[in-house]
Design a protein around this motif. Sequence first.
Motif, PDB file in Angstrom:
ATOM      1  N   HIS B  43     -75.293 -94.482  22.797  1.00  0.00           N
ATOM      2  CA  HIS B  43     -76.383 -93.707  22.547  1.00  0.00           C
ATOM      3  C   HIS B  43     -77.125 -93.376  23.771  1.00  0.00           C
ATOM      4  O   HIS B  43     -77.674 -94.387  24.308  1.00  0.00           O
ATOM      5  N   ASP B  44     -77.235 -92.405  24.271  1.00  0.00           N
ATOM      6  CA  ASP B  44     -78.013 -92.107  25.377  1.00  0.00           C
ATOM      7  C   ASP B  44     -79.347 -91.396  25.135  1.00  0.00           C
ATOM      8  O   ASP B  44     -79.315 -90.128  24.734  1.00  0.00           O
ATOM      9  N   ILE B  45     -80.538 -91.926  25.352  1.00  0.00           N
ATOM     10  CA  ILE B  45     -81.643 -91.274  25.334  1.00  0.00           C
ATOM     11  C   ILE B  45     -82.391 -90.897  26.619  1.00  0.00           C
ATOM     12  O   ILE B  45     -82.630 -91.806  27.483  1.00  0.00           O
ATOM     13  N   LEU B  46     -82.409 -89.627  26.736  1.00  0.00           N
ATOM     14  CA  LEU B  46     -82.774 -89.146  28.182  1.00  0.00           C
ATOM     15  C   LEU B  46     -84.133 -89.459  28.497  1.00  0.00           C
ATOM     16  O   LEU B  46     -85.029 -89.699  27.692  1.00  0.00           O
ATOM     17  N   TYR B  47     -84.384 -89.433  29.800  1.00  0.00           N
ATOM     18  CA  TYR B  47     -85.544 -90.040  30.401  1.00  0.00           C
ATOM     19  C   TYR B  47     -86.696 -88.997  30.047  1.00  0.00           C
ATOM     20  O   TYR B  47     -87.957 -89.428  30.269  1.00  0.00           O
ATOM     21  N   ASP B  48     -86.765 -87.900  29.506  1.00  0.00           N
ATOM     22  CA  ASP B  48     -88.000 -87.112  29.026  1.00  0.00           C
ATOM     23  C   ASP B  48     -87.990 -86.985  27.674  1.00  0.00           C
ATOM     24  O   ASP B  48     -88.478 -85.920  27.050  1.00  0.00           O
ATOM     25  N   ILE B 145     -66.511 -81.414  28.817  1.00  0.00           N
ATOM     26  CA  ILE B 145     -67.458 -81.430  27.797  1.00  0.00           C
ATOM     27  C   ILE B 145     -67.024 -80.392  26.924  1.00  0.00           C
ATOM     28  O   ILE B 145     -66.886 -80.349  25.642  1.00  0.00           O
ATOM     29  N   ALA B 146     -66.550 -79.278  27.534  1.00  0.00           N
ATOM     30  CA  ALA B 146     -65.923 -78.092  26.612  1.00  0.00           C
ATOM     31  C   ALA B 146     -64.541 -78.553  25.806  1.00  0.00           C
ATOM     32  O   ALA B 146     -64.474 -77.560  24.898  1.00  0.00           O
ATOM     33  N   GLU B 147     -63.885 -79.503  26.166  1.00  0.00           N
ATOM     34  CA  GLU B 147     -62.875 -79.992  25.365  1.00  0.00           C
ATOM     35  C   GLU B 147     -63.435 -80.796  24.180  1.00  0.00           C
ATOM     36  O   GLU B 147     -64.412 -81.554  24.283  1.00  0.00           O
ATOM     37  N   LYS B 148     -62.602 -80.539  23.033  1.00  0.00           N
ATOM     38  CA  LYS B 148     -63.211 -81.406  21.979  1.00  0.00           C
ATOM     39  C   LYS B 148     -62.935 -82.861  22.126  1.00  0.00           C
ATOM     40  O   LYS B 148     -64.018 -83.836  21.934  1.00  0.00           O
ATOM     41  N   THR B 149     -62.094 -83.237  22.612  1.00  0.00           N
ATOM     42  CA  THR B 149     -61.944 -84.760  23.149  1.00  0.00           C
ATOM     43  C   THR B 149     -61.323 -84.799  24.283  1.00  0.00           C
ATOM     44  O   THR B 149     -60.504 -83.974  25.055  1.00  0.00           O
ATOM     45  N   ARG B 150     -61.733 -85.801  25.237  1.00  0.00           N
ATOM     46  CA  ARG B 150     -61.334 -85.987  26.425  1.00  0.00           C
ATOM     47  C   ARG B 150     -61.055 -87.367  26.677  1.00  0.00           C
ATOM     48  O   ARG B 150     -61.785 -88.345  26.491  1.00  0.00           O
ATOM     49  N   ASP B 151     -60.010 -87.499  27.606  1.00  0.00           N
ATOM     50  CA  ASP B 151     -59.516 -89.066  27.827  1.00  0.00           C
ATOM     51  C   ASP B 151     -60.134 -89.500  29.246  1.00  0.00           C
ATOM     52  O   ASP B 151     -59.943 -88.575  30.275  1.00  0.00           O
ATOM     53  N   ILE B 152     -60.793 -90.819  29.288  1.00  0.00           N
ATOM     54  CA  ILE B 152     -60.890 -91.213  30.522  1.00  0.00           C
ATOM     55  C   ILE B 152     -60.100 -92.560  30.460  1.00  0.00           C
ATOM     56  O   ILE B 152     -59.449 -93.195  29.666  1.00  0.00           O
ATOM     57  N   THR B 169     -60.713 -92.341  24.501  1.00  0.00           N
ATOM     58  CA  THR B 169     -61.085 -90.993  23.854  1.00  0.00           C
ATOM     59  C   THR B 169     -62.345 -90.656  23.613  1.00  0.00           C
ATOM     60  O   THR B 169     -62.938 -91.361  22.723  1.00  0.00           O
ATOM     61  N   LEU B 170     -63.068 -89.869  24.342  1.00  0.00           N
ATOM     62  CA  LEU B 170     -64.597 -89.286  24.088  1.00  0.00           C
ATOM     63  C   LEU B 170     -64.343 -88.115  23.109  1.00  0.00           C
ATOM     64  O   LEU B 170     -63.772 -87.165  23.437  1.00  0.00           O
ATOM     65  N   ARG B 171     -65.673 -88.111  22.539  1.00  0.00           N
ATOM     66  CA  ARG B 171     -66.056 -87.043  21.320  1.00  0.00           C
ATOM     67  C   ARG B 171     -67.430 -86.960  21.439  1.00  0.00           C
ATOM     68  O   ARG B 171     -68.026 -88.086  21.266  1.00  0.00           O
ATOM     69  N   THR B 172     -67.909 -85.657  21.720  1.00  0.00           N
ATOM     70  CA  THR B 172     -69.336 -85.564  21.433  1.00  0.00           C
ATOM     71  C   THR B 172     -69.695 -85.904  19.889  1.00  0.00           C
ATOM     72  O   THR B 172     -69.557 -84.617  19.276  1.00  0.00           O
ATOM     73  N   ASP B 173     -70.435 -86.873  19.556  1.00  0.00           N
ATOM     74  CA  ASP B 173     -70.693 -86.849  17.904  1.00  0.00           C
ATOM     75  C   ASP B 173     -72.219 -86.391  17.808  1.00  0.00           C
ATOM     76  O   ASP B 173     -72.385 -86.002  16.622  1.00  0.00           O
ATOM     77  N   ALA B 174     -72.854 -86.205  18.762  1.00  0.00           N
ATOM     78  CA  ALA B 174     -74.197 -85.590  18.419  1.00  0.00           C
ATOM     79  C   ALA B 174     -74.791 -85.166  19.720  1.00  0.00           C
ATOM     80  O   ALA B 174     -74.574 -85.647  20.812  1.00  0.00           O
ATOM     81  N   PHE B 175     -75.620 -84.200  19.854  1.00  0.00           N
ATOM     82  CA  PHE B 175     -76.131 -83.661  20.941  1.00  0.00           C
ATOM     83  C   PHE B 175     -77.569 -82.932  20.566  1.00  0.00           C
ATOM     84  O   PHE B 175     -77.448 -81.933  19.700  1.00  0.00           O
ATOM     85  N   GLU B 176     -78.558 -83.379  21.030  1.00  0.00           N
ATOM     86  CA  GLU B 176     -79.848 -83.146  20.508  1.00  0.00           C
ATOM     87  C   GLU B 176     -80.640 -82.574  21.895  1.00  0.00           C
ATOM     88  O   GLU B 176     -81.584 -83.241  22.327  1.00  0.00           O
ATOM     89  N   LEU B 183     -71.925 -90.402  22.133  1.00  0.00           N
ATOM     90  CA  LEU B 183     -70.565 -89.962  22.505  1.00  0.00           C
ATOM     91  C   LEU B 183     -69.718 -91.055  21.465  1.00  0.00           C
ATOM     92  O   LEU B 183     -70.072 -92.272  21.684  1.00  0.00           O
ATOM     93  N   GLN B 184     -68.628 -90.636  20.811  1.00  0.00           N
ATOM     94  CA  GLN B 184     -67.896 -91.498  19.996  1.00  0.00           C
ATOM     95  C   GLN B 184     -66.608 -91.913  21.122  1.00  0.00           C
ATOM     96  O   GLN B 184     -66.170 -90.946  21.772  1.00  0.00           O
ATOM     97  N   MET B 185     -66.389 -93.300  21.175  1.00  0.00           N
ATOM     98  CA  MET B 185     -65.294 -93.515  22.268  1.00  0.00           C
ATOM     99  C   MET B 185     -64.338 -94.248  21.494  1.00  0.00           C
ATOM    100  O   MET B 185     -64.719 -95.586  20.815  1.00  0.00           O
ATOM    101  N   ASP B 186     -63.137 -93.991  21.401  1.00  0.00           N
ATOM    102  CA  ASP B 186     -61.947 -94.628  20.826  1.00  0.00           C
ATOM    103  C   ASP B 186     -61.224 -95.256  21.982  1.00  0.00           C
ATOM    104  O   ASP B 186     -60.632 -94.503  22.783  1.00  0.00           O
ATOM    105  N   ILE B 187     -61.474 -96.403  21.971  1.00  0.00           N
ATOM    106  CA  ILE B 187     -60.694 -97.353  23.073  1.00  0.00           C
ATOM    107  C   ILE B 187     -59.512 -97.965  22.698  1.00  0.00           C
ATOM    108  O   ILE B 187     -59.731 -98.543  21.825  1.00  0.00           O
ATOM    109  N   LYS B 188     -58.591 -97.523  23.527  1.00  0.00           N
ATOM    110  CA  LYS B 188     -57.254 -98.219  23.082  1.00  0.00           C
ATOM    111  C   LYS B 188     -56.530 -98.919  24.586  1.00  0.00           C
ATOM    112  O   LYS B 188     -56.681 -98.311  25.396  1.00  0.00           O
ATOM    113  N   LEU B 189     -56.457-100.062  24.424  1.00  0.00           N
ATOM    114  CA  LEU B 189     -55.919-100.815  25.446  1.00  0.00           C
ATOM    115  C   LEU B 189     -54.353-100.942  25.224  1.00  0.00           C
ATOM    116  O   LEU B 189     -54.075-101.273  24.205  1.00  0.00           O
TER     117      LEU B 189
END
Lengths: 195, 195, 195
Positions: B43-48, B145-152, B169-176, B183-189
């Motif tokens: 959850h990222d709450i921007l500074y403004d 961000i343009a990709e539905k999911t992206r891997d880091i 694997t990152l997916r934008t779950d909400a953007f206000e 961001l939804q993060m599916d972490i697989k080790l």
Amino acid sequence: MASVIVAAACIFLSCSASVAHGRRFVRSSSYDKPCKEMRLYLHDILYDYSNSTANSTSAAAAKPTALATAVPSTGGTFFGQVVVFNDPMTEGRALPPSLEETAVRAQGVYLYNSKEAFNAWFAFSIVFNSTGRRGTLNLMGADIIAEKTRDISVVGGTGDFFMSRGVATLRTDAFEGFTYFRLQMDIKLYECYVV
Amino acid sequence: MASVIVAAACIFLSCSASVAHGRRFVRSSSYDKPCKEMRLYLHDILYDYSNSTANSTSAAAAKPTALATAVPSTGGTFFGQVVVFNDPMTEGRALPPSLEETAVRAQGVYLYNSKEAFNAWFAFSIVFNSTGRRGTLNLMGADIIAEKTRDISVVGGTGDFFMSRGVATLRTDAFEGFTYFRLQMDIKLYECYVV
Amino acid sequence: MASVIVAAACIFLSCSASVAHGRRFVRSSSYDKPCKEMRLYLHDILYDYSNSTANSTSAAAAKPTALATAVPSTGGTFFGQVVVFNDPMTEGRALPPSLEETAVRAQGVYLYNSKEAFNAWFAFSIVFNSTGRRGTLNLMGADIIAEKTRDISVVGGTGDFFMSRGVATLRTDAFEGFTYFRLQMDIKLYECYVV
């Protein structure tokens, strides 16, 4: 059965291997024989190119004004300057026709970290987006500009470069004042998951 | 003796293992079978947020003013903007009651690196601090961000995640707008030292 | 032949090894037995030391003014502040005679990421440049200052530290207001390519 043979072979060939979903882990047996290698050129067009940011591929963080104005306060080596970049990468030296749409891009950050001389540090991703190669490599390391070549680490990868590790050797291939530089990157992966 | 059996089994099961102080190294045998996995929401709450920084969990580096003012000079995509964050992470989607005290936090930096569209790059640590899980995972990679999911890449870990590697694997779950994103993060080790 | 013996021995000794161009991959068999370890002290002299930047080894990104002026807007914990550094490292606690020329340097970035307390995040390279050791280690991780010790990841290495991985334990060894701090770093590598 193939994996058994691979594993057995590796004991004698001094590599190690395991099979992951059609991909096999390979650890290189020699510096000279990386499991994957490539040469790429990174083109960085600074934000004050031609006194305009129209073609720039990088920007100073939080202070997108001309680098020149930073000179007095930093002694000319930009100590403390953080630069965000999204640079086209090419297999040959020539600038690509379009700076925005290329099959390979370097995205991340570099910073200048010396008061005495030009010295930089990089952390970035190489993003591959073509039919032949899809995925990313993630790199970080010190770019000791005074050295003819300098090595940074490939710390991970995704897609076609799933879980890769290795070393990238950087060499300044062109440097045009504060407008443009080109880095040659020889990327050698020593831990791969190959198909 | 257990380690011998593990090692022997691995030759046939296409994984590799060694024992480290009660922990055993495991390399996954398949994409579908990571040695550890979890889903977390950042959850990222921007500074403004709400025109106030009272609840913000991130801040623009060295220039903590409203993001909106940056729009004219960067064309609306914040090219060059570096954002420091210390975001709560949760297993469900809901914001935690307290933004400061959570069992899982993401601490690090992201930056916007495109003039054409919203595009980001991340380098951060996930800090686990509960009785069940203690330690950190360290990640970096391109957030296209343009990709539905992206891997880091998960490039390392400490504590309960000692020396881990993997992919998130990152997916934008909400953007206000400029106030909040999730961001939804599916972490697989795929490389673990398991107990 | 040596590699066969090493590989065979590893099956029983719970490590794994392969030979790479005269270097052999070693995975530690225990937390207590890293394949390489060292203790180093990092000396960071903030940019407003003695009200002057003459001896500073770090600089706030893009805003090289006194840290003190940042206090009001960040509540005193410098949330959002990004600092570029190029710090001397020593084996003992004493500051080196010359701040610029040392055999070991830490180059990279740290940032303050909390509104409630001092909390930091690091990404940097340790650059070794002596006859005895040449190469780099690349590290990243959360520096939870409130904890007595905190672990970050060694995610890669080059030269004498080719492809290394491990963990570095940080401890604040000295803290003098906004002028100087010294970090003790106990670096333990668990994956090495040894000669």
